[in-house]
Enzyme design. Sequence first.
Site, PDB file in Angstrom:
ATOM      1  N   HIS A  57     -32.989  29.574  23.586  1.00 21.73           N
ATOM      2  CA  HIS A  57     -32.876  29.529  24.871  1.00 21.73           C
ATOM      3  C   HIS A  57     -32.505  30.709  25.805  1.00 21.73           C
ATOM      4  O   HIS A  57     -31.358  31.357  25.013  1.00 21.73           O
ATOM      5  CB  HIS A  57     -32.011  28.498  25.543  1.00 21.73           C
ATOM      6  CG  HIS A  57     -32.514  27.181  25.055  1.00 21.73           C
ATOM      7  ND1 HIS A  57     -32.782  26.176  26.346  1.00 21.73           N
ATOM      8  CD2 HIS A  57     -33.481  26.430  24.316  1.00 21.73           C
ATOM      9  CE1 HIS A  57     -33.477  25.048  25.842  1.00 21.73           C
ATOM     10  NE2 HIS A  57     -33.844  25.295  24.771  1.00 21.73           N
ATOM     11  N   TYR A 188     -27.661  22.316  34.477  1.00 23.00           N
ATOM     12  CA  TYR A 188     -26.379  22.070  34.701  1.00 23.00           C
ATOM     13  C   TYR A 188     -26.276  21.520  36.144  1.00 23.00           C
ATOM     14  O   TYR A 188     -26.349  22.608  37.105  1.00 23.00           O
ATOM     15  CB  TYR A 188     -25.291  22.980  34.460  1.00 23.00           C
ATOM     16  CG  TYR A 188     -24.803  23.269  32.647  1.00 23.00           C
ATOM     17  CD1 TYR A 188     -25.794  24.085  32.152  1.00 23.00           C
ATOM     18  CD2 TYR A 188     -23.790  22.786  32.333  1.00 23.00           C
ATOM     19  CE1 TYR A 188     -25.750  24.141  30.907  1.00 23.00           C
ATOM     20  CE2 TYR A 188     -23.747  22.634  30.910  1.00 23.00           C
ATOM     21  CZ  TYR A 188     -24.585  23.454  30.132  1.00 23.00           C
ATOM     22  OH  TYR A 188     -24.177  23.998  28.997  1.00 23.00           O
ATOM     23  N   PRO A 279     -16.916  19.870  26.969  1.00 23.66           N
ATOM     24  CA  PRO A 279     -18.186  20.056  26.271  1.00 23.66           C
ATOM     25  C   PRO A 279     -19.068  21.046  27.407  1.00 23.66           C
ATOM     26  O   PRO A 279     -20.053  21.445  26.778  1.00 23.66           O
ATOM     27  CB  PRO A 279     -18.951  18.644  25.871  1.00 23.66           C
ATOM     28  CG  PRO A 279     -18.196  17.890  27.061  1.00 23.66           C
ATOM     29  CD  PRO A 279     -16.716  18.370  27.132  1.00 23.66           C
ATOM     30  N   LYS A 283     -18.893  24.969  23.667  1.00 20.12           N
ATOM     31  CA  LYS A 283     -18.529  25.726  22.745  1.00 20.12           C
ATOM     32  C   LYS A 283     -17.762  25.295  21.373  1.00 20.12           C
ATOM     33  O   LYS A 283     -17.267  26.293  20.757  1.00 20.12           O
ATOM     34  CB  LYS A 283     -17.225  26.442  23.575  1.00 20.12           C
ATOM     35  CG  LYS A 283     -17.723  27.369  24.702  1.00 20.12           C
ATOM     36  CD  LYS A 283     -18.329  28.361  24.043  1.00 20.12           C
ATOM     37  CE  LYS A 283     -19.131  29.346  25.045  1.00 20.12           C
ATOM     38  NZ  LYS A 283     -20.122  30.144  24.590  1.00 20.12           N
ATOM     39  N   TYR A 371     -21.368  32.497  28.089  1.00 21.56           N
ATOM     40  CA  TYR A 371     -22.256  31.207  27.490  1.00 21.56           C
ATOM     41  C   TYR A 371     -22.795  31.730  26.126  1.00 21.56           C
ATOM     42  O   TYR A 371     -22.983  30.753  25.246  1.00 21.56           O
ATOM     43  CB  TYR A 371     -23.513  30.777  28.582  1.00 21.56           C
ATOM     44  CG  TYR A 371     -23.835  29.619  28.039  1.00 21.56           C
ATOM     45  CD1 TYR A 371     -23.419  28.203  28.840  1.00 21.56           C
ATOM     46  CD2 TYR A 371     -24.984  29.299  27.302  1.00 21.56           C
ATOM     47  CE1 TYR A 371     -23.919  27.112  28.460  1.00 21.56           C
ATOM     48  CE2 TYR A 371     -25.394  27.981  27.026  1.00 21.56           C
ATOM     49  CZ  TYR A 371     -24.877  26.939  27.612  1.00 21.56           C
ATOM     50  OH  TYR A 371     -25.427  25.653  27.446  1.00 21.56           O
TER      51      TYR A 371
HETATM   52  C1  PHB Z   1     -25.872  19.019  24.021  1.00 19.50           C
HETATM   53  O1  PHB Z   1     -27.092  19.287  23.925  1.00 19.50           O
HETATM   54  O2  PHB Z   1     -25.542  18.074  23.353  1.00 19.50           O
HETATM   55  C2  PHB Z   1     -25.045  19.830  25.014  1.00 19.50           C
HETATM   56  C3  PHB Z   1     -25.556  21.018  25.660  1.00 19.50           C
HETATM   57  C4  PHB Z   1     -24.690  21.670  26.538  1.00 19.50           C
HETATM   58  C5  PHB Z   1     -23.522  21.423  26.740  1.00 19.50           C
HETATM   59  C6  PHB Z   1     -23.151  20.378  25.878  1.00 19.50           C
HETATM   60  C7  PHB Z   1     -23.867  19.584  25.021  1.00 19.50           C
HETATM   61  O3  PHB Z   1     -22.725  22.345  27.580  1.00 19.50           O
END
Ligand code: PHB
Length: 377
Positions: A57, A188, A279, A283, A371
Amino acid sequence: MLSHLLHLRGIESVVLEARTRAEVEGTIRAGVLEQNTVDLMVETGLGDRVKAEGLEHHGIELRFGGRGHRIAFDELTDGRAVTVYPQHEVLVDLIAKRLSDGGDIRFGVSEVKVHDHATDKPYITYTDADGNRHALACAMVAGCDGSRTETRNLIPEATIRQDYFRQYPFAWLGILAEAPPSSEELIYANHPRGFALISTRTPEVQRQYLQVDPEDSIDNWSDDRIWSELHARVDGEGAQIKDGRIFEKSILQFRSFVCEPMQHGNLFLAGDAAHTVPPTGAKGLNLAVADVYALSNGIAEFFETGDRGRLDAYTETVLPRIWRTQHFSWWMSSMLHRLPDASAFDHRRQVAELDMVTRSVAGRTLIAENYVGTPLD
Ligand code: PHB
């Protein structure tokens, strides 16, 4: 990973794993690997599947006010990226590699107890999967036993160990669904109804999250309610959630935690045994990999030269990254979630912060660098 890195430096280790191999390889967890993690996997002979099957990504979308705002990693970080490749697949690769390299992983052990870790003759007693008791002598012990760790408690609290802890007034409801991807990149979303995250696992399986109350029960969330809430929080200009069959749902609690120091005598903590991040920044696994990279260097230097310098400096080597990551995960969480006691002013201020950060190249760069992960030292 620690066992693998040590093996590459000619150091023997034994991995004591409480769960069975099938449980380790089948437990669904998070799925975003930093560039560092992928690079380390590739450099150490673990790259085949992550390169073939991982989804690279090159950006994420921050969504607020009904519109998406892209954080383009390529141009902001000199071509670094993240790879969506589930954590249990990393474990599948690691276990296969350790076993084919003659590694010693003992699955299904119980009643594990570390003795004399502050001396130069530590040993571990445990019960194997067949119920037989054993004692294992070693030079040092790595406590990699997750957030419900027992090894952490061997570092005396108050006199030596300090714990830093933060609870959040929200949790995530996570689902896995058979559906086509709703978006090419992770979304997000900040919404007055609460946060939502659109992620993926494979072209056929999607991972999505909704902010919920930490006291909420999964029984309150029918599939219909989950889809309608995801639509309400995410759909709009340039985004449309695609529904599918939900086959897994669970609620994840949010906390931030760090213990210092991460070592005592010949015991060294790594990963969630020493720290937990919420989450939002994706990280957790990456921070654990950064820990064991530093720890393997310290251990290897000690066995190669007899010098404990790097090993003794383990905590101070890894803590700056841990606290930077704590801040990043807290910051992303606080920018994106609805706080239960937030006023209309607070929500406007939050959107203004997102607007400031996404409008400015400096702001987008700050998010992108953190990130994708700052390079390992
Ligand atoms: C996930 O795909 O489980 C995932 C992706 C991004 C995050 C947290 C979890 O910030």
